[in-house]
Structure formats: C-alpha cells, structure tokens
Scaffold this motif. Sequence first.
Motif, PDB file in Angstrom:
ATOM      1  N   TYR A  78       0.777  -1.135  -0.058  1.00  0.00           N
ATOM      2  CA  TYR A  78       0.057   0.087  -0.017  1.00  0.00           C
ATOM      3  C   TYR A  78       0.985   1.227   0.002  1.00  0.00           C
ATOM      4  N   LYS A  79       1.904   1.349   0.780  1.00  0.00           N
ATOM      5  CA  LYS A  79       2.705   2.602   0.975  1.00  0.00           C
ATOM      6  C   LYS A  79       3.630   2.599  -0.281  1.00  0.00           C
ATOM      7  N   GLU A  80       4.057   1.567  -1.002  1.00  0.00           N
ATOM      8  CA  GLU A  80       4.633   2.066  -2.265  1.00  0.00           C
ATOM      9  C   GLU A  80       3.791   2.423  -3.277  1.00  0.00           C
ATOM     10  N   ALA A  81       2.594   1.975  -3.316  1.00  0.00           N
ATOM     11  CA  ALA A  81       1.575   2.381  -4.419  1.00  0.00           C
ATOM     12  C   ALA A  81       1.287   3.929  -4.131  1.00  0.00           C
ATOM     13  N   ILE A  82       0.987   4.492  -2.911  1.00  0.00           N
ATOM     14  CA  ILE A  82       0.658   5.822  -2.617  1.00  0.00           C
ATOM     15  C   ILE A  82       1.781   6.549  -2.671  1.00  0.00           C
ATOM     16  N   GLU A  83       3.070   6.211  -2.479  1.00  0.00           N
ATOM     17  CA  GLU A  83       4.372   6.990  -2.766  1.00  0.00           C
ATOM     18  C   GLU A  83       4.551   7.114  -4.170  1.00  0.00           C
ATOM     19  N   ASP A  84       4.410   6.234  -5.061  1.00  0.00           N
ATOM     20  CA  ASP A  84       4.690   6.174  -6.406  1.00  0.00           C
ATOM     21  C   ASP A  84       3.520   7.172  -7.063  1.00  0.00           C
ATOM     22  N   ILE A  85       2.320   6.900  -6.951  1.00  0.00           N
ATOM     23  CA  ILE A  85       1.412   7.930  -7.374  1.00  0.00           C
ATOM     24  C   ILE A  85       1.354   9.345  -7.026  1.00  0.00           C
ATOM     25  N   THR A  86       1.783   9.503  -5.791  1.00  0.00           N
ATOM     26  CA  THR A  86       2.091  10.952  -5.187  1.00  0.00           C
ATOM     27  C   THR A  86       3.295  11.580  -5.657  1.00  0.00           C
ATOM     28  N   LYS A  87       4.236  10.943  -6.073  1.00  0.00           N
ATOM     29  CA  LYS A  87       5.228  11.362  -6.803  1.00  0.00           C
ATOM     30  C   LYS A  87       5.168  11.964  -8.243  1.00  0.00           C
ATOM     31  N   ARG A  88       4.350  10.984  -8.819  1.00  0.00           N
ATOM     32  CA  ARG A  88       3.975  11.180 -10.312  1.00  0.00           C
ATOM     33  C   ARG A  88       3.129  12.373 -10.438  1.00  0.00           C
ATOM     34  N   MET A  89       2.126  12.630  -9.481  1.00  0.00           N
ATOM     35  CA  MET A  89       1.023  13.650  -9.463  1.00  0.00           C
ATOM     36  C   MET A  89       1.632  14.930  -9.095  1.00  0.00           C
ATOM     37  N   GLY A  90       2.581  14.909  -8.115  1.00  0.00           N
ATOM     38  CA  GLY A  90       3.185  16.114  -7.811  1.00  0.00           C
ATOM     39  C   GLY A  90       4.072  16.701  -8.723  1.00  0.00           C
ATOM     40  N   ALA A  91       4.582  15.979  -9.541  1.00  0.00           N
ATOM     41  CA  ALA A  91       5.397  16.395 -10.629  1.00  0.00           C
ATOM     42  C   ALA A  91       4.532  16.695 -11.892  1.00  0.00           C
ATOM     43  N   GLY A  92       3.511  16.219 -11.858  1.00  0.00           N
ATOM     44  CA  GLY A  92       2.696  16.671 -13.188  1.00  0.00           C
ATOM     45  C   GLY A  92       1.924  17.804 -12.710  1.00  0.00           C
ATOM     46  N   MET A  93       1.222  18.025 -11.549  1.00  0.00           N
ATOM     47  CA  MET A  93       0.806  19.231 -10.903  1.00  0.00           C
ATOM     48  C   MET A  93       1.734  20.362 -11.142  1.00  0.00           C
ATOM     49  N   ALA A  94       3.137  20.224 -10.753  1.00  0.00           N
ATOM     50  CA  ALA A  94       4.309  21.204 -10.823  1.00  0.00           C
ATOM     51  C   ALA A  94       4.226  21.757 -12.426  1.00  0.00           C
ATOM     52  N   LYS A  95       4.329  20.631 -13.331  1.00  0.00           N
ATOM     53  CA  LYS A  95       4.406  21.079 -14.728  1.00  0.00           C
ATOM     54  C   LYS A  95       3.330  22.231 -15.144  1.00  0.00           C
ATOM     55  N   PHE A  96       2.153  21.726 -14.577  1.00  0.00           N
ATOM     56  CA  PHE A  96       0.818  22.644 -14.817  1.00  0.00           C
ATOM     57  C   PHE A  96       0.554  23.931 -14.182  1.00  0.00           C
ATOM     58  N   ILE A  97       1.602  24.088 -13.285  1.00  0.00           N
ATOM     59  CA  ILE A  97       1.477  25.565 -12.774  1.00  0.00           C
ATOM     60  C   ILE A  97       2.031  26.594 -13.487  1.00  0.00           C
ATOM     61  N   CYS A  98       3.135  26.311 -14.193  1.00  0.00           N
ATOM     62  CA  CYS A  98       3.419  27.309 -15.153  1.00  0.00           C
ATOM     63  C   CYS A  98       3.002  26.730 -16.723  1.00  0.00           C
ATOM     64  N   LYS A  99       2.099  26.290 -16.962  1.00  0.00           N
ATOM     65  CA  LYS A  99       1.550  25.710 -18.269  1.00  0.00           C
ATOM     66  C   LYS A  99       0.018  25.811 -18.328  1.00  0.00           C
ATOM     67  N   GLU A 100      -0.216  26.463 -19.378  1.00  0.00           N
ATOM     68  CA  GLU A 100      -1.763  26.618 -19.545  1.00  0.00           C
ATOM     69  C   GLU A 100      -2.464  25.375 -20.313  1.00  0.00           C
ATOM     70  N   VAL A 101      -3.577  25.219 -20.145  1.00  0.00           N
ATOM     71  CA  VAL A 101      -4.410  24.059 -20.735  1.00  0.00           C
ATOM     72  C   VAL A 101      -4.849  24.613 -22.054  1.00  0.00           C
ATOM     73  N   GLU A 102      -3.969  24.470 -23.044  1.00  0.00           N
ATOM     74  CA  GLU A 102      -4.277  25.104 -24.348  1.00  0.00           C
ATOM     75  C   GLU A 102      -4.797  24.172 -25.282  1.00  0.00           C
TER      76      GLU A 102
END
Length: 413
Positions: free
Chosen positions: A136-160
């Motif tokens: 359970y911990k591995e799955a949660i860590e993995d998804i949190t890492k990928r989601m955080g990176a994706g959110m960071a990408k769209f902080i400076c990127k518009e949904v065009e």
Amino acid sequence: MGSLGTMLRHPDDFYPLLKLKIAVRHAGKQIPPEPHWSFCYSMLHKVSRSFALVIQQLDTDLRNAVCIFYLVLRALDTVEDDTSIPADVKVPILKAFHRHIYDRDWHFSCGTKEYKVLMDQIHHVSTAFLELGEGYKEAIEDITKRMGAGMAKFICKEVETVDDYDEYCHYVAGLVGLGLSKLFHASGKEDLAGDDISNSMGLFLQKTNIIRDYLEDINEIPKSRMFWPRQIWSKYVNKLEDLKDEENSDKAVQCLNDMVTNALIHVEDCLKYMSALRDPAIFRFCAIPQVMAIGTLAMCYNNIEVFRGVVKMRRGLTAKVIDRTRTMADVYRAFYDFATMLKSKVDMNDPNAKKTLSRLEIAQKACKDSGVLSTRKSYILKNQSRYNPALIALLFIILAIIFAYLSANRSNN
C-alpha cells in the motif's frame, strides 16, 4: 432529507433518502479510537462526506489504505489549489510531497477551512500512512510522486489543447485510477487492471467535475482557475470567462455541450473496467461515483445553469444511485438511462450534435450488448412526475410520527 415538495414530486425517493441518512450516521460512528486514525476518518467526513460513505464498502485494511491515499492526494491538491502561494514556493513542495508523507514533523500551512486543518495537522496522516502494509505504501508513494510532478508542470503551463487537457486530467485524476488499481491488487482481491482503462476511470470523473465546477473555478479568488482547454472554448468566445456573460448564452451552451461530448469518450473504458471487478465491495466503491458522473453530465448537458450556479443531481436520485448500484447489471441500466436522458436533450442545430449522438450510441450499445436490459427496471427515467398515493400517505404518517417524537422530547426537556 430534501424539501417536502421534491419528495412529493418523487415519492419513490423517500425510502432511499431515509436509508442514506441512516448510512451517513452509521459511517460517522465508525471512527477508530486511535488519535491519528480518528483524525484521518473525521477529516475524510469533512472534506468529502460522499467519499467517506462510499469508502465504508471496503474491508478494514483496504479502507484504511484508500482513506490515507485520498487524504494524501487531497493535501497535495490543497497546495496546488491555493492560488496565494507563489509558484517558486509551490513547485518544490509539489515535487517533494511523496517524501514529506514519511516525515511526521513536516507540515505546510495553506488552504482554508477544513483543508487548512488537514495541512496544519498532516502529521496524523503521515503517522497512519507509516502503519500501512508495504504494498500500500509503495503504491501511494509512487502515485503521489507522479502526481506532484505533473501538477508542478501545469503550474506554469496553460491548458491549451485537448491533449493538454487529457494530460492534466491524467496527472490529477487518471493517476488516482491507476493508484486505486494498485491498491486493489495489493489487497489480493483484484487482478491489476490495465493503465489505459484505469486512467479513463479517473478522467471521466475529473472531466465531469471540471464541467460542473466552471463557475466556481472561474470566480476563484485571488486568481481564477482555468481548466477548460482553449482548443475547445476559443471556438465560441474570446476569453473563457466570457462564457458566464448572459449575451453569450447560446455560445456558452454549445461550448458546454462540446465539453460533455469530450468526456463521453471515456464511457466504454469505464464500463470495461467495472465489468472486470470481482470483489462486490470494491465494485460498489468504483461504480457509484461513475454512475453519479454520467448522471451529472446528463444534468449539465445543454443547461445554461452551469454558468449561473450549481447543477447537480437531486438528493433523492443520488440516494437511489447509492442504494441500487450493486451489480454490473445495475450499472449498465443506469448508464443506459442517463445516456437516454442526455440523448433526449441533443439539439440537432448544435455543432457537435452528430458527434454527441455517436458517442451516446456507442455507450448504449455497450449496455445493450450486456444482455441485461431486456429485464431492466428504470429508476431514473420512470415516475419522474407521477404521484404515488400510497407512498405519499406513508410519507405523511412517518413525518407525523417524527414530528410527534420531536415535540415530546422538546416538552420533556
């Protein structure tokens, strides 16, 4: 439990509403005694009563894992959502969030109301997270890492573009679908579902929320949040916020219908995913939100009120969905019903009418091919305006008993 007028128009809503109210009270009493788990489940009820109710379907170990998964991602989302945080502060936090959940001493004050409480006392979530099984911990860590990176990408990127829209929705919701599939597999109750259909489960829910929440997001203070892709809305208006102006009503509805049509592309994958589930509790946990999503899209389609206020299913219909979504046959029937409702609202003068009808027909064909519709009993489209004298009489008797009981208690006090 809903207004008396609404219940009189839909008397068959009463019993499911009563059952839902009892279930909500029962769920509220199922809070564990340990301080960290008590905080987590109490917070879950505050940030999402509907999710807190649906999660009760699951066995204890999996329920705990899903609860923590939800709260970790809700905390991550709170950081992303807070428009008062400068990008140079926000981005590093989003990227490192998967490491912070291992640290009981870490916290970051942001958000408002219950979300601020969650962030200020996130050490409780970390404490509970560290007690979960390794899978359970591995799955949660993995998804949190990928989601955080994706959110960071769209902080400076518009949904065009529409591709941007799908990518953003993947990061904030499709990954939730992948994560839940991993948790279900880690529990030993399900095979690991494919990434594509797991992703579609998240995208369908997220796109429905983005469509429904247009007005709330565009009016966000101090800065509006814009998730509708420019590739779609620019066909109708010059600026996304122009959709809420009364003079643009016709164009706004056409744009809305375009967005709903885009969301419908995920229906077939969602049905495939749910039909493969074996565990009844996991099935209900997954199916109820999906039926709610197709129902919400049916309410929003061709509805100018999306740009004026909040559009959602009435509480009685929501209660019916929760009460009666128990098997895949129920899901096929509900999807067919809501697709039929949506289909009846399609105006052939709408520029996307043919595409909308095509996607609805694909969804309806998938439901028909299941072979369960010949014995179907619709609870969505039938009895919408009929009065049932027996139910109305029963309703008044029950209300009279409740009133008498409350009056007696008041007198005693």
